[in-house]
Every structure is written in C-alpha cells, then in structure tokens.
Design a protein around this motif. Structure first.
Motif: not given
Length: 561
Positions: A27-35, A114-130
């Motif tokens: 709950k503490e660690r914030v994710i701003e990027w994924i790679s 697939r890493f591609g699916d993980v990248l897409h979904d995590v970035l989408s969630e970050i963008s949505k939260r932004k």
C-alpha cells in the motif's frame, strides 16, 4: 503521481502474480513507470518504477542475478517481477532474502503472462489515475480561485488546502507575520513572528522524495529546534507578497498531487494579495486626494465634508498640527552611490512614501495621536492631532520617533519641515498648511537640510517679508546690494555669505576666518571689497544695520520667488 503496487495486483492480467517479499509495503510503494529491464541495470531504471524481467543472462549465475536485483533496489524502483518458467524456474532463496532485507517488493509471474499485456494494462491504469488526479486538482484550483473572487479570505484558502491534503498550512505576509493558518504548529508561528524565544535556520539544500516535481526548486526548509517546516514564496508582478508555510508529518505526504494543490494555493494567495493591494491603493488614492484638497483648498467644514472624512477614517473635529516637509538625501550619500543605485533611488519614490506613511502612522500609534498624511511631488503633508502640551513639544516628540526609524530604513534620507498650528488647530487645515509652507520656505533659506522651522518662530522673518513688499524699501535694498550681487555672480565669489558669517560672529575677524576656513588676510580682503562695493563702513553701526537688513530682505525675497 501514480498507483500503488496493491492497485497493480488488482489488474486482471496480474491475477496470477505471486508476492514473494514486501507484502507489508504494497500500500506504500508507488508505481509511476513500468519497463522491461534485463542486466545490466546501469541507469536505465528510474525511481518508483515497476521493473519486469525474465532473468535472461543470469539464470545460471546466482551471484549475477543477486547483483542485478541489488542494482534494481538501489535505483529506487518500487517493485521487481520475474517471469518464471523459461530462464528462471525458481527464484533462489538468496534473492528473496536480499529483497526481504531491503523490505523490497519482489513478485513472481508465470511465463505465459505476456509482458506486453502487463505493460499495456499497467500504463492504462496509471494514465487513468493521472486523469482522475488532474481532474481533482483542477477542481481544487477552481475552488481556490473562486474563493478569492468571491471575496473570501486567506483562512478559507487554508481550509481548502488542508481538507484536500491533510497537511497543516499557514500564510504569512512579506514581513513573515502569519495572517492565517489551519492546524499549523502554534509554537512555530510564535517563533517566526518573533513572539516566542527560539532560533530558526533556513535550509535550501536537501534530499527529499519530491525532487522530481517542478515546485521542488522553490521550496525552502525551516529548522526550528528539532522540528522543521517548509516554505514557498508568494510572488506577483515579480514582487514578494508573502509565504506559504506547510508542515507535513513526513515527506511521504508530499505526493505529486499534494504538491500540485500547494502550487494552486500559491496562485490563489498571489491573486488575493494583488486584490488586497489594489483595494489598499484605491483607498490610499482617495485619502491622498481628500487630504490634498483639505490642505490646499479653503473648504467649508460642513457636515457633508465631515461625513466623507469619517468614511475614510478621519475625524476633523480634533485640533491638528500641520507639518509640511520635503524628502531629500544627504549629498555625501548621493555622491558615493553608483548610477544603478541612484536610478533605483529615483525610481522608488513610491516605496519611500510608503515607508514614511507607515512610520507616520506608527509614531501616531505610539503617542496615541491621530495622524493624516499624504504626498505630492516629494512634498510630505502631515496633520498630527494636538494635545494640551505646547505644539512645539508634541511635534518634536513625534518627528523624533519618525526620523529615528526612517534613518534605519532609508539610509541618507533627510526631511526638512515647516510646522504650524493656526489658532487652536480646529477646522483651519488650509490656513495651517499655508503657514507651515511659509515656515518651511523661511527655514530652507536659513538652515541646513533636515531642520525644523516652526511658524511661531518666524515672526521677525514675516515682518521683514511684509516690509520687503514696500516699493521704497525694495529700492533701498536694490541700491545697497546690486553691486555686491553682480560681483558675486561675475567672479563666482560669496561676499554676501561672508558678511552673514561676519555679522553672526559680531564682527570678530578670527572667529569668522575659522568658520569660513579662510586665512585672516583673505577675509580682510573680502571685507574691504564689501565696503567698496556697497559704500558702507563695517565699523559704522548704522551702516552695519542697513547692510544686515538689506541682506535679510533680499534673501527672503529669493524664498518667495
């Protein structure tokens, strides 16, 4: 601005993921990027990044794999996920031990995710939260601006900021006097205001988790004892208006979102101070125009005028002393300042007027006397409420207070004053002003810059001025002095001043020579020239009286011109 590791694990594509270490910190660690980063890490991983890896290149070398994980941890990443089933079948215990030691979040993902699916979904969630956060901060920004536009004060601004950040906040003016606060530490306020004992230190260099935010470079830190708080400067039109103080419990509260809110609060505070200054300037202009009319126009003191005065905070029914002054700087100061500094001084008349007006009001408060002050083209006009004491005593006490503080604020400033209190000082503003101007003009001719001339002490000069208007006397003065005046003008000498000093020392040659810094023989030569040019003897009492009277009348005539 990002999402927490716990939020990432709620995304459907991450459902098969398994948390190996750091479960307490999801709950503490914030994710701003994924790679996706494989060895070597070098500087490819950013702070708060979610790193995906297959472990390729390290599968047969546990030490290399351990070094890779250590590099990811050192980079400030929020989490690391290994895809197991191809290059790494089981994450070694030494890796989980290392991650646990650093309280680092280590995940395991099946190879078929697939890493591609993980990248897409995590970035989408970050963008949505932004987008959600941006919309929220925009709504708060609009609320803060509307707070100012709707006439609410600094306390309401502080309330909005606190309710949306839970960070104690305060606002101080440019003198660091706290104007409003919301749950801000009371002791800190007292220390900063100088109302409590304690030292504070301003720190500008530090390592904090919010250094990536654009606002970071403008944040200063105060150390007060073992405690601390942060400060942002409120600017408008490149002028310092005040400070926004905030005291988070820890730096982790200074999230990207909260810093955005603080930035919008800065804008709202700047707008508030601009609005406040505009209102103050309008009030000052109204007061200036009123007092100038009161002083320079013979106005009827009717009920309408008194009502207008009351609206501006003035009481015209009290007795007032009138003081008229001119602002100057000592010549020795002007001679030694550079051209750029001189330009600043000449362009800052408004600032000097502001300081003088503040000190006039302060001195009035100290003496518990009403004051009314205004300025026009370097002329200072002050009406000071009189009391039962002689007006000379009251005035000197008042001006001593004003000038002592002004000399500390404005180096080299001098104000020559003319002072009057016509009759009892009640409803005689125009007459008192005219008398004060007369006293000032007489004093300017006879004294040095910075002196005070009281109208009641100018009776002899006023008598001489009245005499100087007589045509016959005017002709006598002209016949007596015209050769002396022409000689001074042509030869660039100062025989008239020589006579004034000689007369002041009762015809004592030695004292006059010392006062004029002349050799005795040079002074005697000047005195003989005076006798030759005027046809008068400096040893004859009648001639001395005629010459003294003529000089004084001529000088007073120059003052009138």
């Amino acid at each position: 601005m990002g999402i927490h590791v716990e939020d990432v694990l709620q995304i459907p594509v991450m459902e098969p993921a398994k948390v190996l270490t750091g479960e307490k910190h999801l709950k503490e660690r914030v994710i701003e990027w994924i790679s996706v980063i494989e060895t070597p890490v070098e500087n490819f991983v950013r702070r708060n990044e979610f790193v995906l890896s297959t472990g390729i290149g390290c599968s047969d070398d546990p030490e290399a794999l351990e070094g890779y994980v250590q590099d990811v941890i050192d980079s400030g990443a929020s989490a690391l996920a290994f895809a197991t089933g191809r290059h790494i079948y089981k994450i070694p215990d030494r890796i989980t031990t290392l991650a646990s030691k650093h309280q680092f979040v280590l995940l395991e993902i099946p190879w078929d995710v697939r890493f591609g699916d993980v990248l897409h979904d995590v970035l989408s969630e970050i963008s949505k939260r932004k987008r959600v956060e941006q919309q929220r901060t925009e709504e708060i920004r609009q609320e803060l601006i509307n707070c100012v536009l709707n006439g609410k004060g600094l306390q309401e601004i502080m309330k909005i900021v606190y309710e949306n950040t839970t960070i104690p906040v305060a606002i101080s003016d440019h003198n660091k006097l706290v104007r409003a606060n919301y749950y801000f530490d009371g002791h800190m306020i007292d220390v900063l205001n100088g109302e409590a004992a304690g030292d504070y230190e301003l720190i500008t260099s530090r390592e904090t988790p919010f250094k990536d935010h654009p606002l970071y470079h403008y944040i200063e830190e105060y150390k007060i004892g073992n405690d601390s708080c942060y400060q942002l400067t409120i600017l408008s039109n490149y002028k310092k208006q005040g400070y926004l103080l905030f005291k988070p419990e820890s730096d982790t509260e200074l999230t990207w979102s909260n810093l955005n809110i603080l930035e919008h609060a800065l804008t709202a505070c700047a707008l508030y101070f601009v609005k406040e200054n505009a209102i103050e300037m309008t009030e000052i202009r109204l007061k200036d125009n009123f007092l100038l009319d009161l002083a320079k126009t013979d106005m009827e003191m009717d009920k309408q005028l008194q009502s207008k005065a009351q609206l501006l905070g003035y009481d015209l029914t009290k007795p007032y002393i009138c003081l008229v002054g001119e602002i100057r700087f000592k010549k020795k100061v002007d001679d030694h300042i550079g051209s750029s500094e001189q330009a600043i001084m000449s362009s800052s008349m408004h600032s000097r007027n502001y300081y003088i007006q503040k000190e006039v009001a302060h001195a009035g408060d100290v003496l518990k006397r009403r004051t009314m002050a205004t300025f026009e083209d370097g002329e200072v006009i002050v009406f000071l409420e009189a009391d039962d004491r002689p007006y000379v005593e009251t005035t000197n006490q008042f001006l001593d207070l004003v000038e002592r503080r002004l000399n500390e604020l404005l180096a080299g400033i001098n104000i020559s004053w003319g002072i009057s209190m016509h009759k009892d000082g009640i409803f005689v503003f125009h007459k008192s002003y005219n008398e004060a101007v007369t006293a000032y003009n007489i004093g300017r001719q006879q004294h040095e810059i910075g002196d005070r001339t009281f109208f009641s002490d100018t009776r002899m000069n006023r008598l001489l001025i009245a005499l100087s208007h007589e045509k016959e006397i005017e002709q006598i003065v002209k016949n007596t002095l015209h050769k002396l005046i022409e000689y001074d003008q042509k030869r660039q000498t100062d025989l008239i001043n020589t006579f004034i000093v000689y007369n002041k020392y009762n015809s004592n040659v030695s004292q006059t020579a010392r006062a004029l810094n002349l050799h005795r023989q040079s002074l005697l030569h000047r005195l003989r020239n005076i006798e030759q040019l005027t046809g008068l003897s400096l040893l004859n009492a009648d001639d001395m009286f005629l010459l003294e009277l003529s000089v004084r009348l001529w000088m007073l005539k120059k003052v009138e011109e």
